[in-house]
Design an enzyme around this catalytic site. Structure first.
Site, PDB file in Angstrom:
ATOM      1  N   CYS A   2       0.839  -1.799  -0.132  1.00 46.38           N
ATOM      2  CA  CYS A   2      -0.015   0.097   0.315  1.00 46.38           C
ATOM      3  C   CYS A   2       1.011   1.041   0.189  1.00 46.38           C
ATOM      4  O   CYS A   2       0.756   2.440  -0.323  1.00 46.38           O
ATOM      5  CB  CYS A   2      -0.796   0.595   1.542  1.00 46.38           C
ATOM      6  N   ARG A  27      -1.723   4.822   5.222  1.00 51.10           N
ATOM      7  CA  ARG A  27      -2.743   4.116   4.704  1.00 51.10           C
ATOM      8  C   ARG A  27      -3.350   2.494   4.889  1.00 51.10           C
ATOM      9  O   ARG A  27      -4.474   2.013   4.057  1.00 51.10           O
ATOM     10  CB  ARG A  27      -1.977   4.279   3.314  1.00 51.10           C
ATOM     11  N   GLY A 101       0.034  -1.922  -6.767  1.00 54.41           N
ATOM     12  CA  GLY A 101      -0.908  -2.946  -7.544  1.00 54.41           C
ATOM     13  C   GLY A 101      -1.352  -4.355  -7.421  1.00 54.41           C
ATOM     14  O   GLY A 101      -0.868  -4.628  -5.981  1.00 54.41           O
ATOM     15  N   GLU A 486     -23.070   7.798   5.727  1.00 52.23           N
ATOM     16  CA  GLU A 486     -21.977   8.228   6.222  1.00 52.23           C
ATOM     17  C   GLU A 486     -22.053   7.940   7.873  1.00 52.23           C
ATOM     18  O   GLU A 486     -20.937   7.296   7.914  1.00 52.23           O
ATOM     19  CB  GLU A 486     -22.188   9.316   5.654  1.00 52.23           C
ATOM     20  N   LYS A 490     -18.670   5.116   8.998  1.00 53.05           N
ATOM     21  CA  LYS A 490     -18.041   5.695   9.881  1.00 53.05           C
ATOM     22  C   LYS A 490     -17.973   4.927  11.613  1.00 53.05           C
ATOM     23  O   LYS A 490     -16.987   3.963  11.743  1.00 53.05           O
ATOM     24  CB  LYS A 490     -18.727   6.934  10.344  1.00 53.05           C
ATOM     25  N   GLU A 493     -16.407   1.595   9.650  1.00 49.92           N
ATOM     26  CA  GLU A 493     -15.302   1.036   9.366  1.00 49.92           C
ATOM     27  C   GLU A 493     -14.065   1.239  10.602  1.00 49.92           C
ATOM     28  O   GLU A 493     -13.679   0.911  10.587  1.00 49.92           O
ATOM     29  CB  GLU A 493     -14.805   2.533   8.818  1.00 49.92           C
ATOM     30  N   HIS A 509     -40.416  -1.655   5.523  1.00 52.44           N
ATOM     31  CA  HIS A 509     -39.440  -2.520   4.487  1.00 52.44           C
ATOM     32  C   HIS A 509     -39.028  -3.721   5.144  1.00 52.44           C
ATOM     33  O   HIS A 509     -37.281  -4.509   3.654  1.00 52.44           O
ATOM     34  CB  HIS A 509     -39.620  -2.242   3.229  1.00 52.44           C
ATOM     35  N   LYS A 608      -6.747   3.805   3.666  1.00 53.45           N
ATOM     36  CA  LYS A 608      -6.611   5.077   2.775  1.00 53.45           C
ATOM     37  C   LYS A 608      -7.597   5.465   1.406  1.00 53.45           C
ATOM     38  O   LYS A 608      -8.394   6.213   1.171  1.00 53.45           O
ATOM     39  CB  LYS A 608      -5.817   5.782   3.653  1.00 53.45           C
TER      40      LYS A 608
END
Length: 613
Positions: A2, A27, A101, A486, A490, A493, A509, A608
């Site tokens: 990374c 990251r 990558g 959001e 959070k 995460e 529903h 990140k």
């Protein structure tokens, strides 16, 4: 993945590499390693785990070297281990490679190389690169040509740093799909995947473009394309200091960045508010005003937190400018044959400007002949360079993996864009003046939220009640629905609590089946045209034993009768509510994660900047 850092110069290389790895640690990673050339011999040291493990291994060693490469790995091929950590080497042990990558054709290359007698020791795709360069070197006898020839055989994405024992004063670097830059110093040059790793040594950087490679020496570097033609690049000046990369007395970067939001919101609109005319100045988009204001529709594409800001942008633009908007996940956009015309501008949003899926969506846009505009944070990033025009959010470096200040800055810029387009398309001047004037007050109102929390510790107390739960539901309507998404993201995460965001009416529903006394339900119940509908939804949850936490507007005392806990935010125009309601949810997730003993700044399994598909 990374993180990559490499150095050639006059300093002892190990401290420089370790410092760079520390800067890149935000990251996300699972192992680290360095390779240096000492007395014309390649030395590689790698360890699974945190950078501290590598530092412990280096302690007591008197390594004298001024050239080396280093890596923080986030596993893609092969489990985290000392062996699979980067750098990877060839059969001779003279070539070392660090790689961000994914090499998509590594199996075919490995099979070919094994047929040539190469012996592999890891499960990584990266090891193939080292052996491939070795194989090509045996053909050409020239290392640059071997490096270039190897690049031509690779399929997939890569940012590469390579050193060769027989050339102890050089670093080779290359970029295809994964960001890489050169930090140009005095009697020293650095490569890195992120400018945070070089800012201590230089503020002058050059971003490699797709299909380019570089050769760095102490006093010189050269950049070429894959046809060996030399390429000239402009130098970009980094606009932040080393102090901005420190915690500044906060226990975590995430908390620091949450509390930076009053300032970052001001920075997002600084010089862009035209109160007299009730509009916004977004000069980067000025050449394309006609296209934007006459668009048949606008597509906004992004990933993760940026997708949530994009959804808010959809609501804002449709309401104020009356232009149809579609919000697309970038990861799906290019695979579903999108219908784009020359009258369909596409806006791509990315904090890093390097998000692989968003970058792919940008390139798909170009293939269809449509114009692409960027909303990004990092100056000089790939998306910033490849879009036709765009707007920087000016949030400064965001180190915490869970995005906070970048989210609200993106929403601020989207608010400015929506007002600007609205004024172009008939939004009355008085309405524009009112909205622009209100936007100017938002940073102070966010500051007020933080001041109240410092005085009462209300959100921290709610976190204490939520920390032992394993599930949570976040509900909102209209502009607060993306904020619910959001807020739930959070919490997932950084605390690892399963949380879902829904439009409040959708609760009936399906999700309503989950509600009982063990399910905390957080409602975004601020003053807006749908407030009474939210109250009805709260009653439905209460009747089933659910525990209600409400984000409400100051002065609303009635809601205390319906919710176990209330978090107040100042009053604002309802379309700007996300700029205020996001902050308490960020703090709530933060406090819960801390109480659960989680690694707030580097959550497990997360990176990140997601630079692989």
């Amino acid at each position: 993945m990374c993180g990559i850092v490499g150095y050639v110069g006059y300093r002892d290389v190990c401290p420089v590499l370790v410092d760079g790895l520390k800067r890149l640690a935000y990251r996300g990673y699972d192992s680290t390693g360095i390779a240096i050339i000492e007395d014309e011999k390649l030395l590689t040291i790698k360890r699974k785990g945190k950078i501290a493990e590598l530092i412990e291994e280096l302690d007591g060693r008197e390594i004298k070297s001024t050239v080396g490469i280093a890596h923080t790995r986030w596993a893609t091929h092969g489990e985290p281990s000392d062996t699979n950590a980067h750098p990877q080497t060839d059969c001779t042990g003279k070539i070392a490679v660090v790689h961000n990558g994914i090499i998509e054709n590594y199996r075919a290359l490995r099979k070919f190389l094994e047929s040539k007698g190469h012996k592999f020791t890891t499960k990584t795709d990266t090891e193939v690169i080292a052996h491939l360069i070795e194989e090509m070197l045996g053909v050409s006898g020239d290392f640059e040509e071997a490096f270039r020839s190897a690049l031509l055989e690779l399929e997939g994405t890569y940012g590469l740093g390579v050193i060769f024992e027989n050339q102890p004063d050089r670093i080779y670097a290359a970029r295809h799909g994964s960001p890489l830059l050169i930090g140009a110093g005095e009697n020293e040059n650095i490569i890195a995947s992120d400018a945070t790793a070089v800012v201590r040594y230089t503020d002058r950087v050059i971003y490699l473009d797709e299909g380019e490679y570089a050769i760095l020496e102490k006093n010189n570097f050269v950049i070429k394309n894959l046809q060996r033609k030399k390429i000239k690049h402009d130098i970009v000046t980094i606009d932040y200091s080393i102090q901005e990369l420190e915690k500044g007395g906060f226990p975590h970067f995430m908390l620091k960045e949450i509390y930076e939001q009053p300032q970052t919101l001001r920075d997002a609109f600084r010089g862009r508010l035209n109160i007299d005319e009730g509009t916004a100045r977004l000069n980067g988009l000025k050449p394309y005003h006609d296209l934007l204001s006459n668009a048949d529709r606008i597509v906004i594409t992004a990933c993760g937190t940026s997708w949530h800001s994009a959804l808010i942008g959809e609501y804002l633009i449709e309401e104020l400018a009356r232009i149809p908007v579609e919000t697309e996940y970038a990861s799906e956009f290019r695979y579903r044959s999108p219908i784009l015309t020359e009258k369909t501008p596409v806006i791509v949003i990315s904090q890093s400007g390097e998000t692989a899926d968003t970058l792919a969506a940008l390139r798909e846009t170009k293939i269809h002949g449509a114009k692409a505009f960027g909303i990004v944070n990092v100056v000089g990033s790939t998306i910033a360079r490849e879009t036709d025009a765009g707007v920087y959010i000016h949030a400064g470096p965001e180190i915490g993996v869970a995005s906070t200040k970048a989210f609200t800055s993106q929403v601020m810029v989207l608010s400015l864009l929506a007002i600007m387009l609205g004024r172009m398309r008939g939004l009355p001047a008085e309405k524009g003046k009112k909205l622009i004037s209100e936007l100017a007050t938002i940073p102070d109102k966010v500051e007020k939220i933080f001041e109240r929390e410092k005085a009462t510790h209300n959100i921290e107390k709610i976190a204490e009640q939520m920390k032992s739960h394993q599930n949570a539901l976040y509900l909102g309507r209209s502009y607060n629905f993306p904020v619910a998404l959001e807020g739930a993201l959070k919490l997932k995460e950084i605390s690892y609590i399963h949380a879902e965001g829904y439009p409040s009416a959708e609760m009936k529903h399906g999700p309503i089946a989950l509600i009982d006394e063990n399910m905390p339900v957080l409602f975004l119940a601020t003053d807006d045209p749908l407030y009474q509908k939210i109250i009805s939804n709260i009653e439905e949850v209460r009747s089933r034993g659910g525990k209600v936490i409400a984000i409400a507007t100051e002065g609303n005392d009635d809601i205390k009768q319906l919710a176990e806990y209330v978090i107040y935010v100042p009053k604002t125009e309802y379309i700007f509510t996300p700029l205020l309601s996001a902050a308490p949810l960020q703090l709530l997730a933060y406090y819960i994660a801390v109480l659960r003993g989680c690694d707030v700044d580097q959550p497990r399994n997360l990176a990140k900047s997601v630079t692989v598909e």
